[in-house]
Scaffold this motif. Structure first.
Motif, short mmCIF file in Angstrom:
data_model
loop_
_atom_site.label_atom_id
_atom_site.label_comp_id
_atom_site.label_asym_id
_atom_site.label_seq_id
_atom_site.Cartn_x
_atom_site.Cartn_y
_atom_site.Cartn_z
N HIS A 3 -18.60 -3.37 31.52
CA HIS A 3 -17.76 -4.44 32.20
C HIS A 3 -17.44 -4.74 30.80
N THR A 4 -17.65 -5.25 29.47
CA THR A 4 -17.65 -5.24 28.42
C THR A 4 -16.24 -4.76 28.76
N ALA A 5 -15.90 -3.26 28.27
CA ALA A 5 -15.21 -2.92 28.16
C ALA A 5 -13.15 -3.26 28.59
N ARG A 6 -14.32 -3.31 30.21
CA ARG A 6 -12.57 -3.94 30.80
C ARG A 6 -11.94 -5.72 30.29
N ARG A 7 -13.38 -5.93 30.39
CA ARG A 7 -11.96 -7.49 29.41
C ARG A 7 -12.27 -7.20 28.64
N MET A 8 -12.59 -6.48 27.46
CA MET A 8 -11.62 -6.48 26.26
C MET A 8 -10.02 -6.49 26.21
N HIS A 9 -10.16 -4.77 27.25
CA HIS A 9 -8.81 -3.92 27.77
C HIS A 9 -7.55 -5.35 28.37
N GLU A 10 -8.12 -6.23 29.47
CA GLU A 10 -8.33 -7.51 29.41
C GLU A 10 -7.15 -8.62 28.89
N LEU A 11 -8.30 -9.20 28.10
CA LEU A 11 -7.88 -9.68 26.32
C LEU A 11 -7.31 -9.13 25.74
N LEU A 12 -6.97 -8.06 24.98
CA LEU A 12 -6.68 -7.57 24.01
C LEU A 12 -4.60 -6.81 24.42
N GLU A 13 -4.91 -6.57 25.95
CA GLU A 13 -3.47 -5.57 26.56
C GLU A 13 -2.09 -6.40 25.62
N PRO A 14 -2.86 -7.75 25.63
CA PRO A 14 -1.61 -8.89 25.44
C PRO A 14 -1.39 -8.93 24.91
N VAL A 15 -1.92 -8.53 23.86
CA VAL A 15 -2.01 -8.62 22.24
C VAL A 15 -1.77 -7.72 21.65
N CYS A 16 -1.55 -6.72 21.87
CA CYS A 16 -0.52 -5.01 22.17
C CYS A 16 0.52 -5.46 22.34
N LEU A 17 0.73 -5.79 23.81
CA LEU A 17 2.12 -5.77 24.39
C LEU A 17 3.39 -6.33 24.41
N VAL A 18 3.06 -7.00 22.66
CA VAL A 18 4.06 -8.08 22.01
C VAL A 18 5.59 -6.46 21.64
N THR A 19 4.41 -5.71 21.30
CA THR A 19 4.94 -4.80 19.91
C THR A 19 6.50 -4.63 21.46
N PHE A 20 6.47 -4.25 22.23
CA PHE A 20 7.33 -3.72 23.62
C PHE A 20 8.04 -5.07 24.35
N PHE A 21 7.11 -6.16 24.27
CA PHE A 21 8.72 -7.03 25.61
C PHE A 21 8.76 -8.00 24.46
N ALA A 22 8.09 -8.10 23.66
CA ALA A 22 9.38 -9.59 22.48
C ALA A 22 10.82 -8.70 21.54
N GLY A 23 11.07 -9.01 21.08
CA GLY A 23 12.38 -8.63 20.17
C GLY A 23 12.18 -8.02 18.55
N GLU A 24 10.92 -8.50 18.44
CA GLU A 24 11.02 -8.63 16.68
C GLU A 24 10.44 -7.63 16.39
N ALA A 25 9.91 -6.54 16.72
CA ALA A 25 9.71 -5.13 16.32
C ALA A 25 10.80 -4.38 16.30
N ASP A 26 11.75 -4.54 17.90
CA ASP A 26 12.43 -3.70 18.37
C ASP A 26 13.54 -3.78 17.03
N ARG A 27 13.94 -4.83 16.67
CA ARG A 27 15.28 -5.77 14.96
C ARG A 27 14.64 -4.79 14.15
N GLU A 28 13.34 -5.29 13.74
CA GLU A 28 12.84 -4.61 12.67
C GLU A 28 13.02 -2.90 12.79
N LEU A 29 12.26 -2.42 13.71
CA LEU A 29 12.83 -0.37 13.74
C LEU A 29 14.41 -0.65 13.58
N ALA A 30 15.13 -0.81 14.32
CA ALA A 30 16.76 -0.88 14.41
C ALA A 30 17.59 -1.25 12.57
#
Length: 275
Positions: A3-30
């Motif tokens: 249960h802890t692992a699932r809850r932590m996944h729910e809480l931490l996944e949005p932290v990671c996903l900014v890499t893909f949905f926001a533009g800053e990482a894309d611009r840095e790589l480009a």
């Protein structure tokens, strides 16, 4: 702890996903010279593995179709050294977090504490059998709290991903098949229209669907059978179980504190579209 692992996944996944949905990482790589989104994706995510051939990246990532890794690896590294790509991903992702969270949350004591506790869990997790996670563990831990939170959350994401691959292999579910099952679970119909696989050749998708039907996991309408639904549930339950060990490093009080500190951060990120 599952249960802890699932809850932590729910809480931490949005932290990671900014890499893909926001533009800053894309611009840095480009800005480094990567010509396409996928050049930057493969170059930066695979970089911690070292200059391995495409076959190794394909095996470690697991969910991409045959030949997709080879379109970007090693050519993307010949354009930009791996260490520069992975550093750009970190810079861009941290910048996205700062912008979305705003000065109040990004500079708060709560974020610093969340970064510290997440790092403690990530750096105490076992590496055996965790190829992508082990690669991430070789990278230095950032000093900046926002960057450290993203880096440690991403380490835990790769740890969970390695376990998910193990669960899929054990269930004899291939990478493209896994995307089909996820699409069905999300209510996407037909599942072949799912954004992560819709670009694949129709013949390939037809073969995957035929295989799932032959195994009794998907019906003729492209929806779960009872066996398919049960298989998907077992995979997710095992993924949670295998993702639990990092959190053994934290006491119950520390886990409760981490949840408390992450909740307002995650809520802001989800509201901005990181989900």
């Amino acid at each position: 702890m599952t249960h802890t692992a699932r809850r932590m996944h729910e809480l931490l996944e949005p932290v990671c996903l900014v890499t893909f949905f926001a533009g800053e990482a894309d611009r840095e790589l480009a800005a480094l010279g990567h010509r396409t989104y996928w050049d930057g994706y493969f170059a930066s995510r695979a970089a911690p593995l070292g200059r391995v051939p495409a076959e190794v990246v394909h095996a470690a990532f697991y969910s991409f179709a045959d030949g997709e890794a080879a379109r970007h690896i090693p050519s993307a590294w010949e354009t930009v050294p791996p260490e520069e790509s992975v550093a750009a991903r970190l810079r861009g992702s941290a910048a996205s977090l700062r912008r979305i969270l705003g000065e109040g949350l990004a500079g708060s004591p709560g974020l610093v504490r969340a970064a510290d506790l997440t790092t403690e869990a990530a750096t105490r997790a076992p590496t055996e059998g965790r190829v992508m996670f082990a690669g991430m563990r070789t990278l230095p831990i950032p000093g900046d709290p926002v960057a450290r939170l993203w880096h440690s959350a991403t380490m835990l994401r790769e740890h969970r991903g390695d376990g998910h691959v193990a669960a899929l292999v054990g269930a004899r579910i291939g990478g493209t098949e896994a995307h089909v099952l996820s699409a069905i679970e999300q209510g996407i119909h037909p599942p072949e229209s799912f954004g992560r696989i819709h670009h694949l050749p129709k013949e390939r998708l037809a073969s995957v669907m035929a295989g799932l039907r032959e195994r009794g996991l998907v019906d003729t309408d492209g929806r779960f059978t009872d066996a398919g639904r049960a298989t998907k549930a077992r995979i997710e339950a095992l993924t949670d179980e295998l993702a639990a060990p990092p959190y053994d490093a934290l006491s119950p009080a520390e886990l409760a504190e981490l949840v408390t500190e992450l909740e307002p951060l995650t809520a802001r990120l989800v509201a901005a579209g990181s989900r």
